[in-house]
Design a protein around this motif. Structure first.
Motif, PDB file in Angstrom:
ATOM      1  N   ASN A  81       0.830  -1.204   0.000  1.00  0.00           N
ATOM      2  CA  ASN A  81       0.000   0.000   0.000  1.00  0.00           C
ATOM      3  C   ASN A  81       0.865   1.255   0.000  1.00  0.00           C
ATOM      4  O   ASN A  81       0.628   2.193  -0.772  1.00  0.00           O
ATOM      5  N   LEU A  82       1.881   1.271   0.850  1.00  0.00           N
ATOM      6  CA  LEU A  82       2.786   2.417   0.891  1.00  0.00           C
ATOM      7  C   LEU A  82       3.598   2.523  -0.396  1.00  0.00           C
ATOM      8  O   LEU A  82       3.920   3.622  -0.853  1.00  0.00           O
ATOM      9  N   GLY A  83       3.936   1.370  -0.973  1.00  0.00           N
ATOM     10  CA  GLY A  83       4.678   1.385  -2.226  1.00  0.00           C
ATOM     11  C   GLY A  83       3.879   2.018  -3.353  1.00  0.00           C
ATOM     12  O   GLY A  83       4.422   2.767  -4.171  1.00  0.00           O
ATOM     13  N   GLU A  85       1.562   4.274  -2.940  1.00  0.00           N
ATOM     14  CA  GLU A  85       1.525   5.710  -2.652  1.00  0.00           C
ATOM     15  C   GLU A  85       2.848   6.371  -3.024  1.00  0.00           C
ATOM     16  O   GLU A  85       2.867   7.490  -3.550  1.00  0.00           O
ATOM     17  N   ALA A  86       3.954   5.679  -2.758  1.00  0.00           N
ATOM     18  CA  ALA A  86       5.269   6.221  -3.120  1.00  0.00           C
ATOM     19  C   ALA A  86       5.405   6.338  -4.634  1.00  0.00           C
ATOM     20  O   ALA A  86       5.945   7.329  -5.144  1.00  0.00           O
ATOM     21  N   TRP A  87       4.922   5.327  -5.355  1.00  0.00           N
ATOM     22  CA  TRP A  87       4.994   5.388  -6.820  1.00  0.00           C
ATOM     23  C   TRP A  87       4.180   6.567  -7.340  1.00  0.00           C
ATOM     24  O   TRP A  87       4.619   7.293  -8.237  1.00  0.00           O
ATOM     25  N   LYS A  88       2.996   6.753  -6.768  1.00  0.00           N
ATOM     26  CA  LYS A  88       2.124   7.846  -7.207  1.00  0.00           C
ATOM     27  C   LYS A  88       2.768   9.201  -6.919  1.00  0.00           C
ATOM     28  O   LYS A  88       2.757  10.099  -7.766  1.00  0.00           O
ATOM     29  N   TRP A  89       3.338   9.347  -5.726  1.00  0.00           N
ATOM     30  CA  TRP A  89       3.976  10.611  -5.361  1.00  0.00           C
ATOM     31  C   TRP A  89       5.213  10.867  -6.221  1.00  0.00           C
ATOM     32  O   TRP A  89       5.493  11.999  -6.608  1.00  0.00           O
ATOM     33  N   ARG A  90       5.954   9.819  -6.532  1.00  0.00           N
ATOM     34  CA  ARG A  90       7.136   9.978  -7.388  1.00  0.00           C
ATOM     35  C   ARG A  90       6.726  10.443  -8.782  1.00  0.00           C
ATOM     36  O   ARG A  90       7.371  11.317  -9.371  1.00  0.00           O
ATOM     37  N   LYS A  91       5.661   9.871  -9.314  1.00  0.00           N
ATOM     38  CA  LYS A  91       5.180  10.243 -10.639  1.00  0.00           C
ATOM     39  C   LYS A  91       4.733  11.701 -10.667  1.00  0.00           C
ATOM     40  O   LYS A  91       5.133  12.480 -11.542  1.00  0.00           O
ATOM     41  N   LEU A  92       3.918  12.090  -9.700  1.00  0.00           N
ATOM     42  CA  LEU A  92       3.363  13.440  -9.693  1.00  0.00           C
ATOM     43  C   LEU A  92       4.422  14.493  -9.381  1.00  0.00           C
ATOM     44  O   LEU A  92       4.451  15.559 -10.001  1.00  0.00           O
ATOM     45  N   SER A  93       5.286  14.211  -8.409  1.00  0.00           N
ATOM     46  CA  SER A  93       6.315  15.190  -8.057  1.00  0.00           C
ATOM     47  C   SER A  93       7.371  15.309  -9.147  1.00  0.00           C
ATOM     48  O   SER A  93       7.912  16.396  -9.377  1.00  0.00           O
ATOM     49  N   TRP A 109      10.531   7.727  -0.880  1.00  0.00           N
ATOM     50  CA  TRP A 109      10.097   6.895   0.241  1.00  0.00           C
ATOM     51  C   TRP A 109      10.198   7.670   1.559  1.00  0.00           C
ATOM     52  O   TRP A 109       9.310   7.580   2.416  1.00  0.00           O
ATOM     53  N   LYS A 110      11.269   8.406   1.717  1.00  0.00           N
ATOM     54  CA  LYS A 110      11.451   9.189   2.940  1.00  0.00           C
ATOM     55  C   LYS A 110      10.340  10.215   3.097  1.00  0.00           C
ATOM     56  O   LYS A 110       9.771  10.379   4.184  1.00  0.00           O
ATOM     57  N   GLU A 111       9.992  10.892   2.012  1.00  0.00           N
ATOM     58  CA  GLU A 111       8.944  11.916   2.063  1.00  0.00           C
ATOM     59  C   GLU A 111       7.588  11.303   2.391  1.00  0.00           C
ATOM     60  O   GLU A 111       6.813  11.862   3.176  1.00  0.00           O
ATOM     61  N   VAL A 112       7.299  10.150   1.802  1.00  0.00           N
ATOM     62  CA  VAL A 112       6.014   9.495   2.061  1.00  0.00           C
ATOM     63  C   VAL A 112       5.921   9.038   3.516  1.00  0.00           C
ATOM     64  O   VAL A 112       4.887   9.221   4.174  1.00  0.00           O
ATOM     65  N   LEU A 113       6.996   8.466   4.038  1.00  0.00           N
ATOM     66  CA  LEU A 113       6.983   7.990   5.422  1.00  0.00           C
ATOM     67  C   LEU A 113       6.869   9.153   6.407  1.00  0.00           C
ATOM     68  O   LEU A 113       6.158   9.056   7.419  1.00  0.00           O
TER      69      LEU A 113
END
Length: 212
Positions: A81-83, A85-93, A109-113
């Protein structure tokens, strides 16, 4: 007042407030460890209060695991689940910084955590977004570009949540409401691919499945 003054006024206001935002971000980075302890204390306090309303800590000894496979599945799905979210945040950012940009997975990963930790302090994912933007290493993401990237991700996740509400309403017998909501979801769905990559919406749907 001339209309041409408005853009200048808002630009001046943004420039005037920019040092304050940078100062706040610097303060957050400087006090990152105490803030981590605060969020941990909040989490433990919340757990203690919840247990106190259900028999106290002794109730943990009375709990029995009837299906170990469900627990194993939940533990395995949590990093997935976190992975997502990390993929989505990496794509958008990354897209916010320009096409062709690929941000580091370790940084993402650091930013999401950090955002997930901050989420304990505020509702509606506001603290989550603040935590991420306070941790980003690229100053360009500390501006409106980063906020927009997070907002698009949150909007996509909200769309996925309402998407699954349609079959849920149908299953409990509210067919009319399910139909109306489904129509609204379809209309919003036409806007989703134009605002961000379709894979982000698909990722949000998968994340909801793993979360539910």
């Amino acid at each position: 007042m001339r209309r041409s003054f408005y853009p200048t006024k808002y630009a001046s206001l943004r420039e005037a407030l920019s040092p304050r935002f940078e100062k706040a971000s610097s303060w957050v980075r400087e006090h990152r460890r105490p803030l981590s302890w605060v969020t941990t204390l909040v989490a433990v306090s919340g757990l203690t209060w919840t247990l106190s309303t259900h028999g106290g800590w002794a109730s943990l000894t009375e709990a029995k695991l009837t299906r170990a496979s469900y627990l194993v599945m939940a533990v395995l799905l949590w990093p997935l689940n976190l992975g997502l979210e990390a993929w989505k945040w990496r794509k958008l950012s990354s897209d916010a910084l320009g096409h062709g940009t690929s941000r580091s997975w370790a940084v993402v990963w650091k930013e999401v955590l950090v955002g997930q930790t901050w989420a304990l302090l505020g509702p509606f994912r506001l603290a989550d977004g603040a935590g991420r933007l306070a941790t980003v290493d690229d100053p360009r993401l500390k501006s409106a570009a980063g906020a927009k990237a997070f907002a698009l991700g949150a909007a996509s996740q909200g769309w996925a949540t309402w998407f699954f509400a349609v079959p849920a309403l149908a299953l409990v017998g509210f067919g009319l409401y399910a139909g109306v909501l489904g129509l609204l979801i379809a209309l919003v769905g036409r806007w989703v691919p134009m605002s961000f990559h379709g894979s982000v919406a698909a990722c949000s749907l998968l994340r909801y499945v793993t979360f539910a």
